[in-house]
Design a protein around this motif. Structure first.
Motif, PDB file in Angstrom:
ATOM      1  N   SER A 112     -45.715  99.237 -40.044  1.00 47.52           N
ATOM      2  CA  SER A 112     -44.005  99.456 -40.899  1.00 47.52           C
ATOM      3  C   SER A 112     -43.184  99.023 -39.763  1.00 47.52           C
ATOM      4  O   SER A 112     -42.500  98.851 -40.655  1.00 47.52           O
ATOM      5  N   PHE A 113     -43.055  98.883 -38.356  1.00 44.20           N
ATOM      6  CA  PHE A 113     -41.978  97.964 -37.656  1.00 44.20           C
ATOM      7  C   PHE A 113     -41.952  95.947 -37.939  1.00 44.20           C
ATOM      8  O   PHE A 113     -41.282  95.916 -37.215  1.00 44.20           O
ATOM      9  N   THR A 114     -42.762  95.515 -38.239  1.00 39.63           N
ATOM     10  CA  THR A 114     -43.006  94.474 -38.148  1.00 39.63           C
ATOM     11  C   THR A 114     -42.755  93.929 -40.773  1.00 39.63           C
ATOM     12  O   THR A 114     -43.073  94.263 -41.200  1.00 39.63           O
ATOM     13  N   SER A 115     -42.304  92.079 -39.993  1.00 43.82           N
ATOM     14  CA  SER A 115     -42.592  92.017 -41.665  1.00 43.82           C
ATOM     15  C   SER A 115     -43.463  91.052 -41.574  1.00 43.82           C
ATOM     16  O   SER A 115     -44.258  90.027 -40.622  1.00 43.82           O
ATOM     17  N   PHE A 139     -36.791 102.808 -53.810  1.00 42.35           N
ATOM     18  CA  PHE A 139     -37.411 103.998 -52.582  1.00 42.35           C
ATOM     19  C   PHE A 139     -36.491 105.204 -53.447  1.00 42.35           C
ATOM     20  O   PHE A 139     -37.816 106.749 -53.160  1.00 42.35           O
ATOM     21  N   GLN A 140     -35.091 105.652 -53.474  1.00 40.93           N
ATOM     22  CA  GLN A 140     -34.490 105.999 -54.230  1.00 40.93           C
ATOM     23  C   GLN A 140     -34.944 107.589 -54.845  1.00 40.93           C
ATOM     24  O   GLN A 140     -35.314 108.192 -55.090  1.00 40.93           O
ATOM     25  N   HIS A 141     -35.412 106.670 -56.508  1.00 42.09           N
ATOM     26  CA  HIS A 141     -36.494 106.787 -57.187  1.00 42.09           C
ATOM     27  C   HIS A 141     -37.489 107.516 -57.117  1.00 42.09           C
ATOM     28  O   HIS A 141     -37.455 108.310 -57.045  1.00 42.09           O
ATOM     29  N   ALA A 142     -38.217 106.510 -56.912  1.00 38.01           N
ATOM     30  CA  ALA A 142     -39.814 106.448 -56.077  1.00 38.01           C
ATOM     31  C   ALA A 142     -39.009 108.446 -55.089  1.00 38.01           C
ATOM     32  O   ALA A 142     -39.942 109.539 -55.234  1.00 38.01           O
ATOM     33  N   PHE A 143     -38.692 108.573 -54.076  1.00 33.75           N
ATOM     34  CA  PHE A 143     -38.539 109.677 -53.633  1.00 33.75           C
ATOM     35  C   PHE A 143     -38.395 110.742 -53.988  1.00 33.75           C
ATOM     36  O   PHE A 143     -38.858 111.511 -54.044  1.00 33.75           O
ATOM     37  N   LEU A 144     -37.548 110.879 -54.796  1.00 33.37           N
ATOM     38  CA  LEU A 144     -36.673 112.043 -56.112  1.00 33.37           C
ATOM     39  C   LEU A 144     -38.000 112.276 -56.928  1.00 33.37           C
ATOM     40  O   LEU A 144     -38.251 113.322 -57.429  1.00 33.37           O
ATOM     41  N   ASN A 145     -38.765 111.470 -56.987  1.00 33.41           N
ATOM     42  CA  ASN A 145     -39.463 111.608 -58.617  1.00 33.41           C
ATOM     43  C   ASN A 145     -40.668 112.483 -57.350  1.00 33.41           C
ATOM     44  O   ASN A 145     -41.325 113.050 -58.335  1.00 33.41           O
ATOM     45  N   THR A 146     -40.798 111.658 -56.928  1.00 34.46           N
ATOM     46  CA  THR A 146     -41.614 112.924 -55.924  1.00 34.46           C
ATOM     47  C   THR A 146     -41.658 113.678 -55.594  1.00 34.46           C
ATOM     48  O   THR A 146     -42.443 114.704 -55.851  1.00 34.46           O
ATOM     49  N   LEU A 147     -40.973 114.103 -54.968  1.00 33.66           N
ATOM     50  CA  LEU A 147     -40.092 115.285 -54.661  1.00 33.66           C
ATOM     51  C   LEU A 147     -39.605 116.993 -55.919  1.00 33.66           C
ATOM     52  O   LEU A 147     -40.675 117.729 -56.050  1.00 33.66           O
ATOM     53  N   ALA A 148     -40.002 116.112 -57.542  1.00 28.67           N
ATOM     54  CA  ALA A 148     -40.220 116.814 -58.899  1.00 28.67           C
ATOM     55  C   ALA A 148     -41.173 117.095 -58.847  1.00 28.67           C
ATOM     56  O   ALA A 148     -41.577 118.197 -58.933  1.00 28.67           O
ATOM     57  N   TYR A 149     -42.088 116.091 -58.619  1.00 26.31           N
ATOM     58  CA  TYR A 149     -43.800 116.794 -58.623  1.00 26.31           C
ATOM     59  C   TYR A 149     -44.078 117.510 -58.151  1.00 26.31           C
ATOM     60  O   TYR A 149     -44.846 118.340 -59.028  1.00 26.31           O
ATOM     61  N   CYS A 203     -45.928  99.986 -45.249  1.00 28.27           N
ATOM     62  CA  CYS A 203     -46.369 100.102 -44.217  1.00 28.27           C
ATOM     63  C   CYS A 203     -45.236 101.486 -44.055  1.00 28.27           C
ATOM     64  O   CYS A 203     -46.027 102.607 -43.741  1.00 28.27           O
ATOM     65  N   ALA A 204     -43.601 101.199 -44.204  1.00 25.46           N
ATOM     66  CA  ALA A 204     -42.980 101.942 -43.758  1.00 25.46           C
ATOM     67  C   ALA A 204     -43.024 103.350 -45.088  1.00 25.46           C
ATOM     68  O   ALA A 204     -43.109 103.962 -44.564  1.00 25.46           O
ATOM     69  N   CYS A 205     -43.429 102.973 -45.959  1.00 23.56           N
ATOM     70  CA  CYS A 205     -43.055 103.768 -46.849  1.00 23.56           C
ATOM     71  C   CYS A 205     -44.481 105.194 -46.951  1.00 23.56           C
ATOM     72  O   CYS A 205     -45.009 105.995 -47.532  1.00 23.56           O
ATOM     73  N   ALA A 206     -45.805 103.793 -46.651  1.00 20.51           N
ATOM     74  CA  ALA A 206     -46.908 105.027 -46.154  1.00 20.51           C
ATOM     75  C   ALA A 206     -46.344 105.631 -45.099  1.00 20.51           C
ATOM     76  O   ALA A 206     -46.926 107.246 -45.127  1.00 20.51           O
ATOM     77  N   VAL A 207     -46.586 105.881 -44.559  1.00 22.46           N
ATOM     78  CA  VAL A 207     -45.239 106.309 -42.715  1.00 22.46           C
ATOM     79  C   VAL A 207     -44.215 107.515 -43.463  1.00 22.46           C
ATOM     80  O   VAL A 207     -45.012 108.692 -43.256  1.00 22.46           O
ATOM     81  N   MET A 208     -43.555 107.094 -44.284  1.00 20.65           N
ATOM     82  CA  MET A 208     -42.648 108.327 -45.063  1.00 20.65           C
ATOM     83  C   MET A 208     -43.717 109.178 -45.808  1.00 20.65           C
ATOM     84  O   MET A 208     -43.259 109.968 -45.629  1.00 20.65           O
ATOM     85  N   MET A 209     -44.809 108.812 -47.005  1.00 23.21           N
ATOM     86  CA  MET A 209     -45.450 109.415 -46.718  1.00 23.21           C
ATOM     87  C   MET A 209     -45.709 110.764 -46.136  1.00 23.21           C
ATOM     88  O   MET A 209     -46.039 111.929 -46.416  1.00 23.21           O
TER      89      MET A 209
END
Length: 307
Positions: free
Chosen positions: A45-48, A73-83, A279-285
């Motif tokens: 997640s710290f790499t390209s 990502f903002q849409h995905a994050f808010l939708n996941t919080l809603a679920y 990977c960064a998104c997976a870490v956020m999850m």
């Protein structure tokens, strides 16, 4: 303290010798398939990195900055919080209502089995079924719009990108309630009947029985069920993908979840994959589910009630 002698001591010694041989295979699988991939994901997640044939390039927090600044990502994050939040509240309210009704209902076990049925259907099949239910097509409407038009209301485009989240929340509440009803009813079944009889003699209403008897004595089970819901809601993918997706690439970003975001950045893009961002998104999850689980465990912490 003296060591146990004779047969008991030999038995304990044998159990100690078997401890690591029996535990080691499970620990090895846990490390190989969970711990090691999690560590690798955090590092990547710290790499390209564009995948096989490309060398990961350390970029620090650039992937996280790109992630947090992304509209998708903002849409995905808010939708996941809603679920997690809205879907969880709706599911548990419905589960508790059915629990109160089924406890004294003749044939409650059969009804419980019928309510559990949607959980044995594959999410893809469930999504295809709901696609027909929510279908919007003048003169050939799905079941939902057919019923709306039957009572004089206008048909609704349930599966428009901005509406998919609400449709999926309703579908999740309907499909998941049976599972949590089964869990809660199993906890209710172990409550001694005389507690309800005493409450009834005291003139308690059904709500008072639930608040003073059922809920306190099933609180630990409710906490575990809440953790299960949080983990399952975080992984929602197939249902949204089938209902909102065009069938080839990722669905419109208004309907994304964090799981779909990871998929899109890994496999769904038409260009070069961005595994570092995925990977960064997976870490956020992982962080998000950990925060929710810790909060739930703290909020649901109560002294055990013996009965």
């Amino acid at each position: 303290m003296a060591r146990p002698a004779g047969r008991q001591g030999a038995h304990l010694a044998g159990k100690r010798r078997l401890f690591w041989p029996l535990l080691a295979p499970a620990m090895a699988l846990y490390l190989i398939f969970l711990v090691v991939p999690t560590i690798i994901t955090a590092v990547l997640s710290f790499t390209s990195w564009a995948g096989a044939g490309d060398t990961p390039e350390f970029t620090g927090f650039d992937q996280y900055r790109e992630l947090l600044g992304s509209d998708s990502f903002q849409h995905a994050f808010l939708n996941t919080l809603a679920y997690i939040v809205v879907g969880g509240v709706g599911t548990f309210v419905l589960a508790f209502l059915f629990t109160m009704v089924l406890r004294d209902m003749r044939g409650g076990r059969l009804v419980r089995a019928v309510l559990f049925f949607p959980n044995i259907v594959a999410p893809v099949a469930l999504g295809m079924f709901l696609g027909f239910v929510f279908k919007y097509q003048p003169n050939k409407q799905g079941l939902a719009n057919f019923l709306l038009e039957g009572v004089g209301l206008d048909a609704v485009q349930f599966l428009r990108p901005e509406n998919v989240t609400y449709a999926v929340i309703g579908a999740l509440i309907w499909a998941s309630s049976g599972f949590y009803i089964t869990i809660l009813m199993a906890a209710v079944d172990r409550i001694p009947p005389y507690l309800y009889e005493d409450a009834e003699i005291a003139g308690a209403s059904p709500w008072q029985k639930f608040r003073t008897v059922t809920l306190p004595l099933t609180w630990d089970v409710v906490g575990v069920a809440g953790v299960l819901w949080t983990i399952n809601a975080m992984k929602i993918f197939e249902l949204v993908f089938v209902l909102a997706g065009p069938g080839t690439y990722s669905p419109p970003i208004e309907s994304w979840t964090l799981g779909i975001y990871v998929f899109d950045r890994s496999f769904g893009t038409r260009g070069t994959p961005a595994y570092g961002v995925a990977c960064a998104c997976a870490v956020m999850m992982i962080v998000l589910v950990s925060v929710f689980v810790v909060l739930l465990r703290r909020l649901m912490r109560r002294d055990a009630i013996q009965f």
